[in-house]
Design a protein around this motif. Sequence first.
Motif, PDB file in Angstrom:
ATOM      1  N   GLU A 153      24.769  54.559 -14.905  1.00 18.73           N
ATOM      2  CA  GLU A 153      25.805  55.503 -14.481  1.00 18.73           C
ATOM      3  C   GLU A 153      25.826  55.676 -12.967  1.00 18.73           C
ATOM      4  OE1 GLU A 153      25.554  59.187 -16.520  1.00 18.73           O
ATOM      5  OE2 GLU A 153      25.866  58.307 -18.512  1.00 18.73           O
ATOM      6  N   THR A 154      24.663  55.664 -12.349  1.00 15.64           N
ATOM      7  CA  THR A 154      24.584  55.868 -10.898  1.00 15.64           C
ATOM      8  C   THR A 154      24.213  54.594 -10.140  1.00 15.64           C
ATOM      9  OG1 THR A 154      22.224  56.457 -11.007  1.00 15.64           O
ATOM     10  CG2 THR A 154      23.830  58.230 -11.285  1.00 15.64           C
ATOM     11  N   TRP A 155      23.831  53.550 -10.868  1.00 15.54           N
ATOM     12  CA  TRP A 155      23.330  52.316 -10.275  1.00 15.54           C
ATOM     13  C   TRP A 155      22.076  52.561  -9.428  1.00 15.54           C
ATOM     14  CZ3 TRP A 155      25.042  47.348 -11.208  1.00 15.54           C
ATOM     15  CH2 TRP A 155      26.170  47.258 -12.013  1.00 15.54           C
ATOM     16  N   GLU A 156      21.353  53.599  -9.789  1.00  7.99           N
ATOM     17  CA  GLU A 156      20.115  53.914  -9.073  1.00  7.99           C
ATOM     18  C   GLU A 156      18.955  53.124  -9.672  1.00  7.99           C
ATOM     19  OE1 GLU A 156      18.531  57.933  -7.282  1.00  7.99           O
ATOM     20  OE2 GLU A 156      17.962  57.840  -9.395  1.00  7.99           O
ATOM     21  N   LEU A 157      18.092  52.630  -8.801  1.00  7.81           N
ATOM     22  CA  LEU A 157      16.883  51.911  -9.195  1.00  7.81           C
ATOM     23  C   LEU A 157      15.670  52.763  -8.849  1.00  7.81           C
ATOM     24  CD1 LEU A 157      17.755  48.410  -7.674  1.00  7.81           C
ATOM     25  CD2 LEU A 157      18.208  49.190 -10.004  1.00  7.81           C
ATOM     26  N   GLU A 158      14.797  52.956  -9.801  1.00  9.24           N
ATOM     27  CA  GLU A 158      13.526  53.621  -9.562  1.00  9.24           C
ATOM     28  C   GLU A 158      12.429  52.575  -9.757  1.00  9.24           C
ATOM     29  OE1 GLU A 158      14.056  58.208 -10.864  1.00  9.24           O
ATOM     30  OE2 GLU A 158      13.928  56.763 -12.511  1.00  9.24           O
ATOM     31  N   THR A 198       9.839  54.633  -5.723  1.00 10.63           N
ATOM     32  CA  THR A 198      10.861  54.517  -4.687  1.00 10.63           C
ATOM     33  C   THR A 198      12.224  54.469  -5.346  1.00 10.63           C
ATOM     34  OG1 THR A 198       9.362  53.290  -3.235  1.00 10.63           O
ATOM     35  CG2 THR A 198      11.716  53.121  -2.778  1.00 10.63           C
ATOM     36  N   ARG A 199      13.184  55.202  -4.798  1.00 12.27           N
ATOM     37  CA  ARG A 199      14.528  55.260  -5.368  1.00 12.27           C
ATOM     38  C   ARG A 199      15.536  54.680  -4.384  1.00 12.27           C
ATOM     39  NH1 ARG A 199      11.537  59.428  -7.122  1.00 12.27           N
ATOM     40  NH2 ARG A 199      11.644  59.934  -9.361  1.00 12.27           N
ATOM     41  N   ARG A 200      16.427  53.869  -4.901  1.00 16.35           N
ATOM     42  CA  ARG A 200      17.511  53.288  -4.106  1.00 16.35           C
ATOM     43  C   ARG A 200      18.643  52.934  -5.050  1.00 16.35           C
ATOM     44  NH1 ARG A 200      13.401  49.679  -3.902  1.00 16.35           N
ATOM     45  NH2 ARG A 200      12.993  50.170  -1.745  1.00 16.35           N
ATOM     46  N   ARG A 201      19.764  52.496  -4.508  1.00 12.00           N
ATOM     47  CA  ARG A 201      20.886  52.062  -5.332  1.00 12.00           C
ATOM     48  C   ARG A 201      21.157  50.588  -5.117  1.00 12.00           C
ATOM     49  NH1 ARG A 201      22.561  57.442  -4.289  1.00 12.00           N
ATOM     50  NH2 ARG A 201      23.103  58.556  -6.202  1.00 12.00           N
ATOM     51  N   LEU A 202      21.586  49.945  -6.193  1.00 12.84           N
ATOM     52  CA  LEU A 202      21.934  48.532  -6.106  1.00 12.84           C
ATOM     53  C   LEU A 202      23.349  48.413  -5.575  1.00 12.84           C
ATOM     54  CD1 LEU A 202      21.087  45.623  -6.665  1.00 12.84           C
ATOM     55  CD2 LEU A 202      21.975  45.876  -8.995  1.00 12.84           C
ATOM     56  N   ASP A 203      23.499  47.837  -4.401  1.00 14.06           N
ATOM     57  CA  ASP A 203      24.783  47.758  -3.721  1.00 14.06           C
ATOM     58  C   ASP A 203      25.740  46.834  -4.449  1.00 14.06           C
ATOM     59  OD1 ASP A 203      26.709  48.102  -1.832  1.00 14.06           O
ATOM     60  OD2 ASP A 203      25.712  46.963  -0.259  1.00 14.06           O
ATOM     61  N   ALA A 205      27.918  43.800  -5.208  1.00 18.20           N
ATOM     62  CA  ALA A 205      27.720  42.399  -4.832  1.00 18.20           C
ATOM     63  C   ALA A 205      26.361  42.176  -4.176  1.00 18.20           C
ATOM     64  CB  ALA A 205      28.837  41.920  -3.916  1.00 18.20           C
ATOM     65  N   GLY A 206      25.414  43.037  -4.453  1.00 21.08           N
ATOM     66  CA  GLY A 206      24.056  42.861  -3.931  1.00 21.08           C
ATOM     67  C   GLY A 206      23.122  42.333  -5.007  1.00 21.08           C
ATOM     68  N   SER A 207      21.990  41.807  -4.576  1.00 21.05           N
ATOM     69  CA  SER A 207      20.986  41.273  -5.493  1.00 21.05           C
ATOM     70  C   SER A 207      19.610  41.772  -5.097  1.00 21.05           C
ATOM     71  CB  SER A 207      20.997  39.741  -5.488  1.00 21.05           C
ATOM     72  OG  SER A 207      22.218  39.219  -5.957  1.00 21.05           O
ATOM     73  N   ILE A 208      18.779  41.996  -6.096  1.00 19.69           N
ATOM     74  CA  ILE A 208      17.380  42.318  -5.856  1.00 19.69           C
ATOM     75  C   ILE A 208      16.547  41.334  -6.648  1.00 19.69           C
ATOM     76  CG2 ILE A 208      17.294  44.044  -7.719  1.00 19.69           C
ATOM     77  CD1 ILE A 208      15.282  45.592  -5.922  1.00 19.69           C
ATOM     78  N   VAL A 209      15.468  40.846  -6.040  1.00 23.62           N
ATOM     79  CA  VAL A 209      14.661  39.788  -6.628  1.00 23.62           C
ATOM     80  C   VAL A 209      13.224  40.258  -6.796  1.00 23.62           C
ATOM     81  CG1 VAL A 209      13.800  37.439  -6.321  1.00 23.62           C
ATOM     82  CG2 VAL A 209      16.114  38.019  -5.581  1.00 23.62           C
ATOM     83  N   LEU A 210      12.735  40.191  -8.024  1.00 21.69           N
ATOM     84  CA  LEU A 210      11.336  40.465  -8.328  1.00 21.69           C
ATOM     85  C   LEU A 210      10.656  39.131  -8.576  1.00 21.69           C
ATOM     86  CD1 LEU A 210      13.096  43.001  -9.281  1.00 21.69           C
ATOM     87  CD2 LEU A 210      11.129  43.615 -10.663  1.00 21.69           C
ATOM     88  N   LEU A 211       9.461  38.951  -8.030  1.00 19.03           N
ATOM     89  CA  LEU A 211       8.795  37.660  -8.171  1.00 19.03           C
ATOM     90  C   LEU A 211       7.279  37.837  -8.217  1.00 19.03           C
ATOM     91  CD1 LEU A 211       7.990  37.442  -4.956  1.00 19.03           C
ATOM     92  CD2 LEU A 211      10.252  36.450  -4.777  1.00 19.03           C
ATOM     93  N   THR A 212       6.586  36.755  -8.556  1.00 23.69           N
ATOM     94  CA  THR A 212       5.125  36.759  -8.568  1.00 23.69           C
ATOM     95  C   THR A 212       4.603  35.936  -7.393  1.00 23.69           C
ATOM     96  OG1 THR A 212       5.018  34.830 -10.046  1.00 23.69           O
ATOM     97  CG2 THR A 212       5.068  37.021 -11.072  1.00 23.69           C
ATOM     98  N   ALA A 272      32.467  47.314  -9.202  1.00 24.89           N
ATOM     99  CA  ALA A 272      32.617  48.450  -8.312  1.00 24.89           C
ATOM    100  C   ALA A 272      31.509  49.463  -8.567  1.00 24.89           C
ATOM    101  CB  ALA A 272      33.975  49.103  -8.521  1.00 24.89           C
ATOM    102  N   GLY A 273      31.009  50.062  -7.497  1.00 26.44           N
ATOM    103  CA  GLY A 273      29.952  51.039  -7.641  1.00 26.44           C
ATOM    104  C   GLY A 273      29.490  51.511  -6.278  1.00 26.44           C
ATOM    105  N   PRO A 274      28.431  52.295  -6.213  1.00 28.64           N
ATOM    106  CA  PRO A 274      27.911  52.766  -4.941  1.00 28.64           C
ATOM    107  C   PRO A 274      27.632  51.616  -3.994  1.00 28.64           C
ATOM    108  CG  PRO A 274      26.836  53.850  -6.790  1.00 28.64           C
ATOM    109  CD  PRO A 274      27.642  52.756  -7.359  1.00 28.64           C
ATOM    110  N   ARG A 275      27.960  51.757  -2.731  1.00 28.40           N
ATOM    111  CA  ARG A 275      27.851  50.682  -1.764  1.00 28.40           C
ATOM    112  C   ARG A 275      26.729  50.935  -0.764  1.00 28.40           C
ATOM    113  NH1 ARG A 275      31.714  47.088  -1.882  1.00 28.40           N
ATOM    114  NH2 ARG A 275      31.194  46.428   0.228  1.00 28.40           N
ATOM    115  N   ARG A 276      25.637  51.453  -1.192  1.00 28.58           N
ATOM    116  CA  ARG A 276      24.532  51.663  -0.254  1.00 28.58           C
ATOM    117  C   ARG A 276      23.204  51.513  -0.988  1.00 28.58           C
ATOM    118  NH1 ARG A 276      22.091  56.620  -0.721  1.00 28.58           N
ATOM    119  NH2 ARG A 276      23.103  58.161  -2.053  1.00 28.58           N
ATOM    120  N   TRP A 277      22.177  51.233  -0.189  1.00 31.50           N
ATOM    121  CA  TRP A 277      20.834  51.151  -0.742  1.00 31.50           C
ATOM    122  C   TRP A 277      20.191  52.508  -0.518  1.00 31.50           C
ATOM    123  CZ3 TRP A 277      18.063  47.273  -3.169  1.00 31.50           C
ATOM    124  CH2 TRP A 277      18.766  46.077  -3.337  1.00 31.50           C
TER     125      TRP A 277
END
Length: 277
Positions: A153-158, A198-203, A205-212, A272-277
Amino acid sequence: MTPRRPSKSVSADDLLTTLGRLTARARAGAEMQQARVELAEALQREMLPASLPALPGLRSAARYVPARHGLDIGGDWYDGFPLPEGALAFSIGDVQGHDVEAAAFMGQVRVGLRAVSAVVEDPGEVLSRANDVLLSLDCELFATCTLLRFDPETWELETARAGHVPTVWATVDGRYGITDDEGGLPLGVEPGAGYAVTRRRLDQAGSIVLLTDGVVEGPSFPIDVGLARVVRVVQEAAGADPDEIAAEIMKVADSTGHADDAAVLVLSHDAAGPRRW
């Protein structure tokens, strides 16, 4: 004076027979190694999720390659699963070791994270409780991990980290970086360990990458160099399909000369969604 023994000559037929035997042994060894790799990959696939959860506007992709030594069975994993009230959880991690015990412990960590996440919302608290559960199993292994909770709903990442590799992000408007958030000890090390969130929003057309670490670290290859390469890949591929981004990142893993297993998980926002991290 001791007479010399007559030398025994080796015929061409004998030489060809010996070479044939050596060739057959080498071929059998190669076939056995290939069979081991295929078995390890099949086992790992069965222990990893068959698919990742998806929502309108959220795309995800993951890749895994096995270790290049030992039993070719590693403790790296990625996971994604739905949470109560419509949220999603994603995790990635790395268990110490490259054997059947490490793979089994990896399965226990995944199950523990899923079970605790079903009743606890805060990712830091999830890691803390999962840590205590793993310690109660009296296993000498430990695991690093990043756990991410996504609110559609908020595109927030915790996000909470347990001694794991930082995540990488990028947007189509040219912003990018490494989210080296405050974390805690690996799971299975110390009772009562705490983990900051840590809390942020996924922008858009943005991508976040988790890796080992198998993706970004290798013999004589510092992790900061590998992370810088991943940042460049994600920056150049911003807005691309997550599966394409994951494939390009795995090319970085190939360039490190690593012998460890490696995993990558990519989340992208294309609606479409929040446009900030």
